[in-house]
Design a protein around this motif. Structure first.
Motif, mmCIF file in Angstrom:
data_model
loop_
_atom_site.group_PDB
_atom_site.id
_atom_site.type_symbol
_atom_site.label_atom_id
_atom_site.label_comp_id
_atom_site.label_asym_id
_atom_site.label_seq_id
_atom_site.Cartn_x
_atom_site.Cartn_y
_atom_site.Cartn_z
ATOM 1 N N GLY A 107 0.950 -1.170 -0.017
ATOM 2 C CA GLY A 107 -0.139 0.107 0.014
ATOM 3 C C GLY A 107 0.672 1.272 0.070
ATOM 4 N N GLN A 108 2.052 1.192 0.334
ATOM 5 C CA GLN A 108 2.943 2.203 0.366
ATOM 6 C C GLN A 108 3.785 2.413 -0.736
ATOM 7 O OE1 GLN A 108 5.211 1.373 4.297
ATOM 8 N NE2 GLN A 108 3.695 2.321 5.316
ATOM 9 N N GLY A 109 3.646 1.467 -1.710
ATOM 10 C CA GLY A 109 4.463 1.491 -2.907
ATOM 11 C C GLY A 109 5.833 0.879 -2.789
ATOM 12 N N LYS A 110 6.086 0.116 -1.580
ATOM 13 C CA LYS A 110 7.240 -0.390 -1.399
ATOM 14 C C LYS A 110 7.765 -1.824 -2.066
ATOM 15 C CE LYS A 110 8.207 3.225 1.305
ATOM 16 N NZ LYS A 110 9.170 4.242 0.828
ATOM 17 N N LEU A 111 6.682 -2.464 -2.704
ATOM 18 C CA LEU A 111 6.978 -3.625 -3.194
ATOM 19 C C LEU A 111 6.618 -3.825 -4.419
ATOM 20 C CD1 LEU A 111 5.069 -5.885 -0.523
ATOM 21 C CD2 LEU A 111 7.541 -4.943 -0.251
ATOM 22 N N LEU A 112 7.553 -4.591 -5.177
ATOM 23 C CA LEU A 112 7.223 -4.857 -6.537
ATOM 24 C C LEU A 112 6.329 -5.901 -6.790
ATOM 25 C CD1 LEU A 112 8.951 -4.402 -9.293
ATOM 26 C CD2 LEU A 112 10.052 -6.700 -9.000
ATOM 27 N N ASP A 113 5.315 -5.565 -7.789
ATOM 28 C CA ASP A 113 4.214 -6.528 -8.408
ATOM 29 C C ASP A 113 4.705 -7.671 -8.840
ATOM 30 O OD1 ASP A 113 1.959 -7.572 -9.169
ATOM 31 O OD2 ASP A 113 1.505 -5.905 -10.689
ATOM 32 N N LEU A 114 4.293 -8.838 -8.432
ATOM 33 C CA LEU A 114 4.690 -10.179 -8.669
ATOM 34 C C LEU A 114 3.686 -10.958 -9.209
ATOM 35 C CD1 LEU A 114 6.915 -11.145 -5.530
ATOM 36 C CD2 LEU A 114 7.748 -10.202 -7.797
ATOM 37 N N SER A 115 2.616 -10.305 -9.714
ATOM 38 C CA SER A 115 1.333 -10.816 -10.316
ATOM 39 C C SER A 115 1.768 -11.979 -11.491
ATOM 40 C CB SER A 115 0.357 -9.928 -10.550
ATOM 41 O OG SER A 115 -0.078 -9.212 -9.598
ATOM 42 N N ASP A 116 2.615 -11.568 -12.315
ATOM 43 C CA ASP A 116 3.052 -12.429 -13.476
ATOM 44 C C ASP A 116 4.027 -13.474 -13.244
ATOM 45 O OD1 ASP A 116 5.216 -11.057 -12.960
ATOM 46 O OD2 ASP A 116 5.726 -10.227 -15.039
ATOM 47 N N SER A 117 4.451 -13.743 -12.005
ATOM 48 C CA SER A 117 5.186 -14.724 -11.693
ATOM 49 C C SER A 117 4.299 -15.994 -11.875
ATOM 50 C CB SER A 117 5.727 -14.744 -10.279
ATOM 51 O OG SER A 117 6.433 -13.417 -9.845
ATOM 52 N N PRO A 118 5.264 -17.216 -12.538
ATOM 53 C CA PRO A 118 4.728 -18.635 -12.832
ATOM 54 C C PRO A 118 3.953 -19.202 -11.651
ATOM 55 C CG PRO A 118 7.124 -18.613 -12.737
ATOM 56 C CD PRO A 118 6.644 -16.983 -12.704
ATOM 57 N N TRP A 119 4.434 -19.017 -10.324
ATOM 58 C CA TRP A 119 3.995 -19.635 -9.328
ATOM 59 C C TRP A 119 2.576 -18.994 -8.557
ATOM 60 C CZ3 TRP A 119 4.259 -15.616 -5.650
ATOM 61 C CH2 TRP A 119 5.050 -14.817 -5.933
ATOM 62 N N VAL A 120 2.271 -17.909 -8.920
ATOM 63 C CA VAL A 120 1.135 -17.102 -8.506
ATOM 64 C C VAL A 120 -0.161 -18.065 -8.878
ATOM 65 C CG1 VAL A 120 -0.376 -15.075 -8.671
ATOM 66 C CG2 VAL A 120 2.252 -14.644 -8.684
ATOM 67 N N ALA A 121 -0.323 -18.468 -9.715
ATOM 68 C CA ALA A 121 -1.529 -19.274 -9.906
ATOM 69 C C ALA A 121 -1.778 -20.393 -9.277
ATOM 70 C CB ALA A 121 -1.718 -19.703 -11.478
ATOM 71 N N ASP A 122 -0.785 -20.891 -8.618
ATOM 72 C CA ASP A 122 -0.600 -22.071 -7.625
ATOM 73 C C ASP A 122 -1.001 -21.886 -6.236
ATOM 74 O OD1 ASP A 122 0.157 -23.844 -9.949
ATOM 75 O OD2 ASP A 122 2.076 -23.272 -9.820
ATOM 76 N N ILE A 123 -0.947 -20.658 -5.881
ATOM 77 C CA ILE A 123 -1.270 -20.187 -4.469
ATOM 78 C C ILE A 123 -2.390 -20.790 -4.006
ATOM 79 C CG2 ILE A 123 -1.328 -18.297 -2.705
ATOM 80 C CD1 ILE A 123 0.388 -16.758 -4.297
ATOM 81 N N PRO A 124 -2.863 -21.379 -3.086
ATOM 82 C CA PRO A 124 -4.193 -22.006 -2.864
ATOM 83 C C PRO A 124 -5.189 -20.653 -2.529
ATOM 84 C CG PRO A 124 -2.691 -23.222 -1.708
ATOM 85 C CD PRO A 124 -2.038 -22.244 -2.184
ATOM 86 N N LYS A 125 -6.341 -20.887 -2.684
ATOM 87 C CA LYS A 125 -7.200 -19.727 -2.888
ATOM 88 C C LYS A 125 -7.180 -19.142 -1.275
ATOM 89 C CE LYS A 125 -12.003 -18.334 -3.678
ATOM 90 N NZ LYS A 125 -13.409 -18.927 -4.076
ATOM 91 N N LEU A 126 -7.158 -20.066 -0.196
ATOM 92 C CA LEU A 126 -7.173 -19.751 1.047
ATOM 93 C C LEU A 126 -6.289 -18.585 1.521
ATOM 94 C CD1 LEU A 126 -8.997 -20.433 3.542
ATOM 95 C CD2 LEU A 126 -7.020 -22.341 4.239
ATOM 96 N N TRP A 127 -5.207 -18.742 0.649
ATOM 97 C CA TRP A 127 -4.012 -17.850 1.141
ATOM 98 C C TRP A 127 -3.813 -16.752 0.191
ATOM 99 C CZ3 TRP A 127 -3.518 -19.550 5.916
ATOM 100 C CH2 TRP A 127 -3.793 -20.720 6.261
#
Length: 416
Positions: A107-127
């Motif tokens: 929220g403070q703009g301190k982190l890089l957006d990783l949404s295009d990383s190949p492992w993102v789709a595998d994160i269980p919905k719960l988390w």
């Protein structure tokens, strides 16, 4: 070992201290070229080292400079992130509610957006939401630890007893323990975080497993605490106490004393986070300990295993070497590497894989995660609710309040 519901993933930490780290420009070659800097807690150096070696083998043109720190990791990350002096890749906490959480820093703009990383789709919905801010992913999830009954298997086998799989068997274990001159669960109610352990374990099956959006329902006024399964949670907690499951002196016992009793074989188990296994094992190296979900019904299929994600890993929005940092996370996400990493935390990967081989004492937890029978911990929109619940448990046991009275106070705290 203190558990904070606002930053439950930080439960394993002893402290961390500030030390300098070096940076280098991104050459764009191989793993990103030159140097990749990482900020990481020294207490878990054994978890990261195998991944660093694997990365340097795959990307020999990139040197990995890890700043292993000791002290207050929250302060280190918060201070360096705000000052713009943080490493390329660094430790964060999942979710919301603190200076080094994913939601706060993103929220403070301190982190890089990783949404295009190949492992993102595998994160269980719960988390997924714990790694996100405004629908974008900003952290690799890392590992999970469970919250359940940590049993002294050596003592159970000696007495011819087994880990209960139903609520009736839990009560039966309490009765059998008493006959053998011990008691079932070494809970510590004279402790800032002790009273919550049992109700968190029971609420996994009764509340957050079957209704993972319970907190949202509360916010939307679709239910209230008194009208929810939290009533069953507190009633069953009281039933355990009334049945003598906690032995004598529970009101004056600390969590440490409770786990010590389990290690000594004076109690059969303690309901706590998985990190409590290590000190028990250290105190009783010849005994075997394992963690199992706490049943709350007479149907084993109903049982959920409460879990909490540990440290996450994020990339500085202004990283000097973002290419190498992304490649490091992608490599960490490979089963061979995340499994070694999880072993260093005595935990299991958030993203399940078929090749993970957890130690025997984590087998049941790993199966629950793989079978989607893990649940989140209580995530009250207002953390004061949890404090009221803990105080309420003590009041119920002392006969100074009723279950209904405590439920009303929890609702008032939520609205307050």
């Amino acid at each position: 070992m203190k558990v904070s519901m606002k930053a439950a993933g930080c439960v394993l930490l002893a402290g961390l201290s500030l030390a300098a780290c070096s940076t280098a420009p991104d050459s764009g070659a191989g793993g990103g070229g030159d140097t990749l800097t990482i900020l990481y807690p020294k207490d878990f150096q054994a978890a990261l080292e195998p991944v660093v070696k694997a990365f340097e083998k795959k990307y020999p043109d990139t040197k990995v400079d890890v700043n292993y720190v000791s002290g207050d990791v929250t302060n280190v990350v918060g201070t360096q992130a705000q000052a713009g002096t943080i490493s390329d890749l660094f430790i964060t906490q999942p979710g919301t509610g603190g200076a080094m959480t994913v939601h706060t820093l993103a929220g403070q703009g301190k982190l890089l957006d990783l949404s295009d990383s190949p492992w993102v789709a595998d994160i269980p919905k719960l988390w997924q939401s714990d790694m996100q801010s405004k629908g974008k992913t900003y952290a690799y999830p890392g590992t999970l630890q469970g919250l359940g009954g940590i049993y002294n298997m050596t003592k159970l086998k000696e007495l011819g007893l087994e880990i209960p799989k139903t609520w009736s068997e839990v009560l039966g274990l309490c009765k059998s323990a008493t006959k053998h001159g011990v008691y079932a669960y070494g809970q510590g109610l004279n402790d800032p975080d002790g009273p919550q352990m049992m109700f968190l374990a029971l609420s996994g099956t009764l509340v957050y497993g079957p209704t993972p959006d319970f907190s949202t329902q509360l916010k939307q006024k679709k239910t209230t605490v008194p009208d929810s399964p939290w009533k069953q949670v507190l009633e069953k907690y009281k039933e355990l106490n009334d049945a003598g499951c906690f032995g004598k002196g529970v009101m004056g016992r600390t969590r440490q004393q409770g786990t010590d009793e389990v290690a000594a074989g004076k109690a059969l188990a303690a309901v706590d986070v998985g990190a409590a296994i290590a000190p028990m094992q250290k105190a009783a190296p010849d005994s075997e300990f394992t963690i199992a979900a706490m049943p709350a019904t007479d149907n084993p299929a109903d049982t959920y295993f409460p879990a909490l994600p540990g440290f996450t890993l994020s990339i500085d929005a202004d990283a000097k070497n973002p290419t190498a940092a992304k490649n490091f996370l992608n490599l960490l996400a490979e089963p061979e590497n995340i499994n070694k990493y999880a072993k260093g935390y005595a935990s299991v990967p958030v993203i399940p894989n078929d090749s993970v081989k957890p130690p025997a004492n984590l087998a049941a937890f790993n199966k629950a995660v793989a079978d989607k029978k893990a649940s989140k911990l209580a995530d009250w929109p207002n953390p004061k609710v949890n404090e009221v619940a803990q105080q309420g448990v003590q009041a119920i046991f002392l006969g100074k309040d009723s279950v209904d009275g405590v439920l009303k106070k929890m609702q008032d705290a939520f609205e307050g």
